[in-house]
Design an enzyme around this catalytic site. Sequence first.
Site, PDB file in Angstrom:
ATOM      1  N   ASP A  47     -54.774  85.542  -8.231  1.00  0.00           N
ATOM      2  CA  ASP A  47     -53.794  84.858  -9.067  1.00  0.00           C
ATOM      3  C   ASP A  47     -53.324  85.736 -10.212  1.00  0.00           C
ATOM      4  OD1 ASP A  47     -56.456  84.589 -10.113  1.00  0.00           O
ATOM      5  OD2 ASP A  47     -55.711  83.105 -11.531  1.00  0.00           O
TER       6      ASP A  47
ATOM      7  N   GLU B 202     -58.608  82.636 -11.343  1.00  0.00           N
ATOM      8  CA  GLU B 202     -59.366  83.324 -12.391  1.00  0.00           C
ATOM      9  C   GLU B 202     -58.720  83.160 -13.756  1.00  0.00           C
ATOM     10  OE1 GLU B 202     -60.390  86.729 -15.086  1.00  0.00           O
ATOM     11  OE2 GLU B 202     -58.443  86.177 -14.245  1.00  0.00           O
TER      12      GLU B 202
END
Length: 366
Positions: A79, A137
């Site tokens: 991400d 994350e």
Amino acid sequence: MTAGIAEALARRTEALCARLSPIGHEKELADDVEAWARPRFAAVERVLNSVVVHVDGPAAPVRAAEGRRPVVALCGHLDTVPVHEEDRGPPRRLGGKLFAPGASDMKGGVAVAMELAERLPRDRRFCDLVLVLYAREEGPYLENELGEVLREPGRLGWPDLALCLEPTDNVLQVGCVGSMHGSFTFAGRAAHSARPWHGENAVHRAGALLLDLAGRAPREVTSGGHVFREVMSATRIEGGRARNVVPDRCVVNVNFRFAPDKTLEQAADELRALGERHGAEVELVDLAPACPAFGDHPLVRRLLERTGVAAEPKQAWTDVARLAAHGIPAVNLGPGATSQAHQRGEWIELDALARGYALYERFLAT
């Protein structure tokens, strides 16, 4: 490093960046990574929108005995932070750099891990290899999918060392400070601002806490031969309902970046005690542990000796702490530029990608 590998790294990074994956929208990129891995490697597991790739075959069902071949995990998140509107065009190369959301943080690192898995066969490595490519994350600690990946003991094959390819400018960053946020709520009593003695000003009540924080010097702590600086900062303050009303409530957010010599519980107790001393109610959120430096770990020493990279403490938080909490020693080393993380117009130097690959190849090679 051949020109072919350098171009392959650039192309892979470009492809990863072309698939936008802001936090919460990683599924399509995870699908791409899974589709890349399944025909190439015998043991691939999808966990929500995260992908675990055992490059050398299925993980051992139990922790192996002494003398086994070491296992090294290469970890990277899929991400990015939310994409700035002006960065929504296709990735572009300019002046030796690749410009795209996530180029440095951390799709360049993910590209290095994938190229190593493809290009460096088992008989040329001292260890077995597992890739851990995970989602979410960039958000709250409890929503990070690495936690779900690590929930099942042994899923990663009991790695002897994990390397997070976060952007570090190809410098080894060891350990990390922990992080937690405390909402300090001060209660008062509303009144007309022309007659403040009829009330109690909650913003004024917060003043002693702010003075306390402003006067604190960083606390220096050594771990694994590296010095970490423990700091506590007010990062937000909210109070008041109108310009002519004495505020009856004030909330100060305090971010505590605590050193590796403190447990999560000790750090939490310290924030609670601070609130009690200043007369505030404290609510703690996003509690993330610190991580020791692992400077004396034999595989960390091997990495330093074989690559000659500089080592420094990680004066921030990364998932090395989550890995360490599950019994996996971990450090940070990645090709991305630390200055570019979360920036508009984010870029990565193509030469840095090639250098990062070469560093990992020297570490992993027999």
